[in-house]
Design a protein around this motif. Structure first.
Motif, PDB file in Angstrom:
ATOM      1  N   SER A 128       0.808  -1.220   0.000  1.00 60.55           N
ATOM      2  CA  SER A 128       0.000   0.000   0.000  1.00 60.55           C
ATOM      3  C   SER A 128       0.841   1.271   0.000  1.00 60.55           C
ATOM      4  CB  SER A 128      -0.939   0.015   1.212  1.00 60.55           C
ATOM      5  OG  SER A 128      -1.831  -1.066   1.188  1.00 60.55           O
ATOM      6  N   VAL A 129       1.836   1.345   0.864  1.00 60.10           N
ATOM      7  CA  VAL A 129       2.647   2.560   0.969  1.00 60.10           C
ATOM      8  C   VAL A 129       3.364   2.844  -0.349  1.00 60.10           C
ATOM      9  CG1 VAL A 129       4.650   3.611   2.111  1.00 60.10           C
ATOM     10  CG2 VAL A 129       2.929   2.385   3.464  1.00 60.10           C
ATOM     11  N   TRP A 130       3.942   1.816  -0.946  1.00 63.83           N
ATOM     12  CA  TRP A 130       4.669   1.969  -2.216  1.00 63.83           C
ATOM     13  C   TRP A 130       3.729   2.419  -3.333  1.00 63.83           C
ATOM     14  CZ3 TRP A 130       7.768  -2.488  -5.012  1.00 63.83           C
ATOM     15  CH2 TRP A 130       8.763  -1.922  -5.806  1.00 63.83           C
ATOM     16  N   VAL A 131       2.549   1.838  -3.385  1.00 69.41           N
ATOM     17  CA  VAL A 131       1.563   2.195  -4.404  1.00 69.41           C
ATOM     18  C   VAL A 131       1.143   3.657  -4.264  1.00 69.41           C
ATOM     19  CG1 VAL A 131      -0.824   1.784  -5.156  1.00 69.41           C
ATOM     20  CG2 VAL A 131       0.717  -0.151  -4.769  1.00 69.41           C
ATOM     21  N   GLN A 407      12.013   3.462   7.928  1.00 71.18           N
ATOM     22  CA  GLN A 407      11.177   4.354   7.128  1.00 71.18           C
ATOM     23  C   GLN A 407      12.000   5.271   6.237  1.00 71.18           C
ATOM     24  OE1 GLN A 407       8.827   5.929  10.506  1.00 71.18           O
ATOM     25  NE2 GLN A 407       7.020   5.319   9.343  1.00 71.18           N
ATOM     26  N   GLU A 408      13.046   5.871   6.798  1.00 67.24           N
ATOM     27  CA  GLU A 408      13.858   6.825   6.034  1.00 67.24           C
ATOM     28  C   GLU A 408      14.579   6.140   4.881  1.00 67.24           C
ATOM     29  OE1 GLU A 408      16.380   8.586   8.948  1.00 67.24           O
ATOM     30  OE2 GLU A 408      14.834   9.990   9.667  1.00 67.24           O
ATOM     31  N   ASN A 409      15.172   4.983   5.139  1.00 65.72           N
ATOM     32  CA  ASN A 409      15.852   4.243   4.074  1.00 65.72           C
ATOM     33  C   ASN A 409      14.857   3.668   3.082  1.00 65.72           C
ATOM     34  OD1 ASN A 409      19.008   3.735   4.468  1.00 65.72           O
ATOM     35  ND2 ASN A 409      18.074   3.932   6.499  1.00 65.72           N
ATOM     36  N   GLY A 410      13.728   3.206   3.592  1.00 64.93           N
ATOM     37  CA  GLY A 410      12.721   2.594   2.728  1.00 64.93           C
ATOM     38  C   GLY A 410      12.120   3.572   1.744  1.00 64.93           C
ATOM     39  N   ARG A 411      11.816   4.783   2.198  1.00 67.76           N
ATOM     40  CA  ARG A 411      11.213   5.786   1.307  1.00 67.76           C
ATOM     41  C   ARG A 411      12.128   6.074   0.118  1.00 67.76           C
ATOM     42  NH1 ARG A 411      12.403  10.829   1.610  1.00 67.76           N
ATOM     43  NH2 ARG A 411      13.085  10.631   3.773  1.00 67.76           N
ATOM     44  N   LYS A 412      13.414   6.209   0.381  1.00 68.13           N
ATOM     45  CA  LYS A 412      14.369   6.495  -0.700  1.00 68.13           C
ATOM     46  C   LYS A 412      14.535   5.278  -1.613  1.00 68.13           C
ATOM     47  CE  LYS A 412      16.915   9.767   2.203  1.00 68.13           C
ATOM     48  NZ  LYS A 412      18.180  10.007   2.943  1.00 68.13           N
ATOM     49  N   LEU A 413      14.556   4.083  -1.007  1.00 66.06           N
ATOM     50  CA  LEU A 413      14.715   2.870  -1.814  1.00 66.06           C
ATOM     51  C   LEU A 413      13.513   2.663  -2.725  1.00 66.06           C
ATOM     52  CD1 LEU A 413      16.729   0.473  -2.170  1.00 66.06           C
ATOM     53  CD2 LEU A 413      15.237  -0.833  -0.652  1.00 66.06           C
ATOM     54  N   GLU A 434      20.943   5.527   2.933  1.00 70.12           N
ATOM     55  CA  GLU A 434      22.182   5.287   3.667  1.00 70.12           C
ATOM     56  C   GLU A 434      22.614   3.834   3.583  1.00 70.12           C
ATOM     57  OE1 GLU A 434      23.570   5.544   8.372  1.00 70.12           O
ATOM     58  OE2 GLU A 434      21.798   6.633   7.675  1.00 70.12           O
ATOM     59  N   MET A 435      21.640   2.927   3.516  1.00 68.67           N
ATOM     60  CA  MET A 435      21.952   1.494   3.547  1.00 68.67           C
ATOM     61  C   MET A 435      22.423   0.945   2.199  1.00 68.67           C
ATOM     62  SD  MET A 435      18.718   0.008   5.734  1.00 68.67           S
ATOM     63  CE  MET A 435      19.297  -1.701   5.625  1.00 68.67           C
ATOM     64  N   LEU A 436      22.253   1.704   1.124  1.00 64.69           N
ATOM     65  CA  LEU A 436      22.384   1.151  -0.232  1.00 64.69           C
ATOM     66  C   LEU A 436      23.730   1.453  -0.866  1.00 64.69           C
ATOM     67  CD1 LEU A 436      20.954  -0.218  -2.713  1.00 64.69           C
ATOM     68  CD2 LEU A 436      20.292   2.106  -3.398  1.00 64.69           C
ATOM     69  N   GLU A 437      24.328   0.414  -1.438  1.00 68.60           N
ATOM     70  CA  GLU A 437      25.449   0.563  -2.373  1.00 68.60           C
ATOM     71  C   GLU A 437      24.942   0.091  -3.736  1.00 68.60           C
ATOM     72  OE1 GLU A 437      28.953  -1.442  -1.142  1.00 68.60           O
ATOM     73  OE2 GLU A 437      29.108  -0.353   0.765  1.00 68.60           O
ATOM     74  N   LEU A 438      25.133   0.902  -4.763  1.00 69.36           N
ATOM     75  CA  LEU A 438      24.561   0.620  -6.082  1.00 69.36           C
ATOM     76  C   LEU A 438      25.564   0.961  -7.156  1.00 69.36           C
ATOM     77  CD1 LEU A 438      21.889  -0.035  -7.751  1.00 69.36           C
ATOM     78  CD2 LEU A 438      21.523   2.451  -7.771  1.00 69.36           C
ATOM     79  N   ARG A 439      25.683   0.081  -8.138  1.00 69.82           N
ATOM     80  CA  ARG A 439      26.564   0.373  -9.268  1.00 69.82           C
ATOM     81  C   ARG A 439      25.999  -0.242 -10.532  1.00 69.82           C
ATOM     82  NH1 ARG A 439      30.409  -4.190  -9.632  1.00 69.82           N
ATOM     83  NH2 ARG A 439      29.943  -5.597  -7.905  1.00 69.82           N
ATOM     84  N   LYS A 440      26.254   0.447 -11.622  1.00 65.71           N
ATOM     85  CA  LYS A 440      25.889  -0.064 -12.961  1.00 65.71           C
ATOM     86  C   LYS A 440      27.036  -0.965 -13.401  1.00 65.71           C
ATOM     87  CE  LYS A 440      23.366   0.658 -16.901  1.00 65.71           C
ATOM     88  NZ  LYS A 440      23.984  -0.289 -17.806  1.00 65.71           N
TER      89      LYS A 440
END
Length: 441
Positions: A128-131, A407-413, A434-440
């Motif tokens: 629900s929140v994501w939608v 909540q803070e990390n989830g909203r950005k993710l 803050e929790m995420l490391e991402l690379r192409k």
């Protein structure tokens, strides 16, 4: 798209019939729609619902309740669920205020649970929140598990029936999702654990062309996918006597008696059910890497894992034994098993996919809180995506983790993942959690 509302019930007119939905949690939800039927060990047959009414209980494939997962995530209220040996149901969740011009990205949730437990509709995967945040449509799919969906070896008991269920669900979605405001040409499969493993294999399955455009794969245990044939055959033969058992719950009770005898096959016995190479709709194991490379330009892929995938399983099994020495040993076990089951196979998948010309991102989620013994274990990603404080309040996985941090990390993710679902890309100027490391790759 035609909708009508009577006494709080909305009705969507679709090519497959009239679908009832309700407004709850700030979204519209059409729950437990049957997309197919199947006899035991038979391929699913698509069905038109005619007129769909929301059932009182959520249908699930017959299964055992896992005490470990109940501690990890949430206790199961069995009174809310109805076992059904033909559990081909899906739920559509869409934003409020549907209109004729909606053409929203569609995310299809394929749940995890070691191909053995779970269903598409759980409070801990409430979208629900994501939608609401991202104005996307999310379809949650249930499919056959365990003996019913992921163990076979003959014409009478075929393998991979759970994959065929998901494929049938995708055909239903392509046919009907426009009636809910979704874009049938912009479909992203999103799965965690065995759900992610299933998606990876749908990418190389016969009969999936045009059914989806992107894949988000979380914590897929790809390290368990190889050299399973001998174990699967032994499991198949030992459970052959159950094929005519009338009570599916008794079948579930019986097969666990054989699991200890498979420990000789090593770590992969932690997941006794799995997709089976060399049986429809899959190629052979030897052909799989080349098939992913060949199909690389068909699908955008976002694949990753958590820094401490196996920590909850390894460390809570040793609760009360945390001397410095024990912690060092347990941390070493966690690191090695996380690498072998999740990280190295995901790296190899991503590099192979990129070599084939594919658009692929690789991510890692890490817990940045200090002095947290468990860390970013398996399933830590779920409350980030499916924010539901009430459902996750008793989870031992989140013990001592502030909900505000989730909540803070989830909203950005969720923002990043929704952008990928819509476009196949993640903008460089997007703020990373803050929790995420991402690379192409």
């Amino acid at each position: 798209m035609t909708t009508q509302q009577h006494s709080g019930i909305l009705t969507f007119q679709t090519p497959s019939g009239k679908i009832s939905a309700i407004q709850e949690n700030g979204v519209i939800r059409a729950k437990s729609i049957r997309y197919a039927r199947s006899g035991r060990y038979q391929k699913p047959v698509p069905v038109d619902v005619g007129f769909h009414k929301i059932p009182e209980k959520t249908p699930v494939c017959p299964q055992h309740i896992s005490p470990l997962l109940e501690r990890l995530i949430q206790k199961t209220d069995v009174e809310q669920f109805e076992p059904d040996e033909s559990p081909q149901f899906l739920t559509v969740t869409r934003p409020l205020n549907p209109n004729e011009n909606d053409n929203l990205p569609v995310v299809v949730w394929i749940h995890g649970g070691s191909y053995e437990i779970g269903c598409g509709d759980l409070p801990t995967s409430d979208p629900s929140v994501w939608v609401k945040e991202q104005r996307i449509v999310i379809v949650s799919v249930s499919y056959r598990l365990g003996l019913f969906g992921f163990l076979g070896g003959s014409e009478e008991r075929p393998a991979n029936l759970g994959l065929f269920d998901i494929m049938e669900a995708l055909r239903w979605i392509r046919k009907n999702i426009r009636s809910f405001g979704g874009n049938p040409g912009n479909i992203t499969l999103f799965g965690q654990s065995s759900g992610g493993d299933a998606i990876a294999h749908l990418m190389i399955s016969e009969g999936t062309d045009g059914l989806f455009q992107r894949a988000i794969i979380h914590s897929a245990p790809l390290g368990f996918r190889l050299k399973r044939q001998k174990m699967s055959l032994e499991f198949f033969r030992k459970t052959e006597f159950l094929k005519h058992e009338e009570d599916p719950l008794k079948m579930v009770d019986e097969y666990v008696n054989f699991l200890p005898s498979f420990r000789k096959y090593g770590l992969k016995t932690a997941m006794p059910f799995c997709t089976q190479y060399g049986s429809a709709p899959l190629c052979t194991e030897e052909e799989s890497l080349e098939r992913w490379k060949k199909n690389a330009e068909k699908y955008d892929v976002l694949i990753g894992s958590n820094q401490d995938e196996t920590a909850f399983y390894v460390k809570t099994a040793q609760e009360g034994l945390y001397t410095y020495l024990h912690n060092r040993i347990l941390n070493s076990i966690v690191r090695k098993t996380t690498e072998s089951i999740y990280e190295k196979p995901a790296d190899a998948f991503a590099v192979n996919y990129a070599d084939g010309g594919g658009n692929v991102y690789r991510f890692t989620l890490r817990l940045t809180l200090k002095n947290h013994n468990i860390g970013a274990s398996h399933c830590i990603d779920l409350p980030l995506i499916f924010e539901n404080g009430e459902a996750w309040k008793d989870s031992e996985l989140l013990k001592e983790i502030p909900w505000k941090y989730i909540q803070e990390n989830g909203r950005k993710l969720r923002t990043l993942w929704a952008e990928f679902a819509a476009t196949g890309k993640i903008s460089e100027n997007q703020e990373l959690p803050e929790m995420l490391e991402l690379r192409k790759i």
